[in-house]
Write a protein that holds these residues in place. Structure first.
Motif, PDB file in Angstrom:
ATOM      1  N   SER A 144     -26.630  38.194  -2.084  1.00 21.89           N
ATOM      2  CA  SER A 144     -25.456  37.544  -1.779  1.00 21.89           C
ATOM      3  C   SER A 144     -24.256  38.480  -1.360  1.00 21.89           C
ATOM      4  O   SER A 144     -24.400  39.337  -1.779  1.00 21.89           O
ATOM      5  CB  SER A 144     -24.944  36.641  -2.849  1.00 21.89           C
ATOM      6  N   THR A 153     -19.321  32.561   0.060  1.00 19.97           N
ATOM      7  CA  THR A 153     -20.751  33.356  -0.185  1.00 19.97           C
ATOM      8  C   THR A 153     -21.474  33.084   0.502  1.00 19.97           C
ATOM      9  O   THR A 153     -21.997  31.874   0.787  1.00 19.97           O
ATOM     10  CB  THR A 153     -20.899  33.148  -1.803  1.00 19.97           C
ATOM     11  N   TYR A 198     -25.824  33.510   1.169  1.00 17.70           N
ATOM     12  CA  TYR A 198     -27.126  33.883   0.314  1.00 17.70           C
ATOM     13  C   TYR A 198     -28.178  34.107   1.409  1.00 17.70           C
ATOM     14  O   TYR A 198     -28.362  33.396   2.353  1.00 17.70           O
ATOM     15  CB  TYR A 198     -27.262  32.733  -0.609  1.00 17.70           C
TER      16      TYR A 198
END
Length: 547
Positions: A467, A530, A532
């Motif tokens: 991440s 964020t 991922y």
């Protein structure tokens, strides 16, 4: 005589019934009496036998009477053209009583049969009476409620001593059967018209591969008349390369009872040229037995031509992009070099250095744009090369952290890393994966003015989850669904201070797809984002490394 008393008793019973003449009392016990008794005993047995036959005949007649009356079929019994019996079903249909029918001829039924159908009955009965074979025949019947029915009639001869005594006329209601048949004929006609008018070929094949039906479109494909095609093997019209393949498919369809779609073969014409076809095959089964196949056949000559043109076009586009990239890079590289020299020269004035910084930044942007366009072109044409090998993901992430630490901290941001040392190995391209991580970190730096940027990795059940989080401007819920689309830019402020091509995230997604991985984002506007990345790892873990 031992049995005398019993015989005498039976004879006396017969005398009471009047079935035998009385015997004198003196006859019993005398030789003459015994002779008389024996004769009358034989008569007794004959009478008993006759009585038993009468009873059985009565039972049989009663049973057949019940069958005659209880059947739903229309039944008449005639002798010499006169109706002697009629069952309940016929009476119910006519709406008249049995008394009205018995003793009349067949014309009494003109109330339910048309004149034309009545003649059919009369002809059938006369022919049967004359010992001629009578085929089953259909007539229409209109009952008392004016409801029309269709009946199938047959005639049976009732014989006595080898001579025709009477005629049994039986009629079965086939109205529903007739309607179902008519619907089936209509449906068959509908599908026949569809098959006859469709531009695709339609054929049916029997269990050994012979053609049992071909439509006009298939005749046109083969340039051969239907009369010459029917009852020949379908494989005879395939090219040598296609025959074996078709035989394998035929066996597979027959064995597994499954459809086969979009099978590409070549049809061989009498003229000698082959045409590419696409065929869909479905099995026919009757009572769980394979009875053949139906196939639709499409001429894909034009599609093949278009595909070839597209391939040529893609090849030309790739060649053009490579030439264009080379021609664009060639002048920019020395420009960038001289700008670096200007910035490093102590004698250069601040004003000139500021101009050089702007020029250098834009030249680097141009080089990135060229690289991105080249990558997209290679991905679109599936020509991007991937040097796949066993990799330690820890090493790649460490290199990225080392490369990106200075740009992050130079902007006054905190750089947080959490990369375990015991992450398992992966199978991938080192350069391309580094390209993905670097692109995401560059974006994070670009859109974050305060706070921090972090990169973390953890090992999950069957993959490694990486991440990259920032505390930047964030992305709206509507835009987050589109950010991996080609040329889409989430930030479109009027100042355009963070310019880009809108290709970076698209390229990241495509590269990870080639690694059987995933990428997605979570974000809140004004609070940060964020990203991922999920990558499958190899089963065997690497040796732990210490940093």
């Amino acid at each position: 005589m031992k049995n005398e008393p019993c015989i005498v008793k039976e004879l006396k019973e017969l005398e009471k019934l009047g079935r035998l003449k009385s015997l004198s009392k003196q006859a019993y016990g005398t030789p003459e009496g015994e002779k008389v008794i024996n004769e009358k005993t034989k008569k007794l047995f004959n009478i008993t036998k006759e009585k038993t036959i009468e009873q059985e005949t009565f039972k049989s007649e009663k049973k057949f009477r019940n069958i005659f009356d209880s059947t739903s079929d229309f039944q008449l019994y005639l002798e010499k053209g006169i109706i002697l019996d009629v069952n309940a079903a016929a009476i119910k249909l006519c709406g008249i009583t049995k008394k009205d029918v018995i003793g009349k001829d067949i014309s009494i039924f003109k109330i339910i049969f048309s004149e034309k159908d009545l003649k059919k009955h009369i002809t059938a009965i006369n022919n049967a009476n004359n010992g001629l074979d009578v085929n089953d025949y259909e007539t229409e019947l209109k009952n008392k409620n004016d409801t029309n029915y269709v009946f199938l009639f047959s005639t049976d001869c009732i014989k006595e001593h080898e001579k025709i005594k009477g005629i049994l006329v039986r009629g079965k209601d086939i109205t529903q059967q007739q309607r179902a048949w008519q619907e089936l004929v209509k449906l068959e006609e509908k599908y026949r018209i569809l098959a006859e008018t469709t531009a695709d070929g339609v054929i049916t094949i029997d269990p050994i591969g012979r053609l049992t039906y071909v439509n006009p479109a298939f005749e046109k494909m083969l340039e051969t008349r239907k009369s010459q095609i029917l009852d020949t093997l379908f494989r005879d019209y395939l090219s040598e390369e296609s025959v074996y393949f078709f035989q394998q498919i035929f066996i597979d369809v027959r064995k597994k009872n499954e459809k086969k779609e979009n099978v590409e073969l070549e049809l061989a014409r009498n003229s000698g040229d082959n045409i590419p076809i696409e065929i869909n095959i479905a099995p026919f089964r009757k009572e769980d037995q394979f009875t053949g196949m139906v196939c639709t056949i499409r001429d894909i000559t034009e599609r093949r031509r278009v595909e070839e043109e597209l391939k040529k076009s893609e090849k030309l586009k790739t060649e053009f992009m490579n030439i264009a990239a080379h021609e664009l890079k060639s002048p920019v590289t020395p420009i960038k070099g001289y700008l670096d020299l200007i910035l490093q020269d102590e004698k250069t004035s601040k004003k000139v250095k500021d101009w050089a910084k702007v020029s250098l930044r834009n030249s680097e942007r141009l080089l990135r744009l060229v690289d991105d366009i080249l990558d997209v072109s290679r991905l679109d044409t599936d020509t991007m090369r991937f040097e796949m090998e066993k990799l330690l993901i820890v090493e790649i992430l460490d290199e990225i952290v080392e490369d990106m630490k200075q740009p992050v901290e130079s902007k006054g941001l905190k750089f947080i890393t959490n990369i375990p040392r015991n992450l398992p190995s992966i199978f991938g391209d080192r350069y391309r994966l580094a390209q993905v991580f670097k692109n995401l970190l560059v974006n994070a730096i670009k859109f974050t003015d305060h706070g921090s940027i972090s990169i973390k990795a953890i090992k999950n059940k069957d993959h490694i989850l990486i991440s990259i989080t920032d505390t930047g401007i964030g992305i709206s819920k509507n835009e987050i669904k589109k950010i991996f689309n080609k040329f889409y830019q989430a930030y479109t402020g009027h100042d355009r201070r963070n310019e880009g091509t809108g290709l970076g995230l698209f390229i990241c997604n495509e590269i990870l797809d080639k690694h059987k991985g995933k990428i997605w984002a979570e974000s809140e506007l004004g609070k940060g984002s964020t990203f991922y990345i999920e990558l499958p790892y190899l089963n065997k873990n690497p040796t732990n490394t210490e940093k």
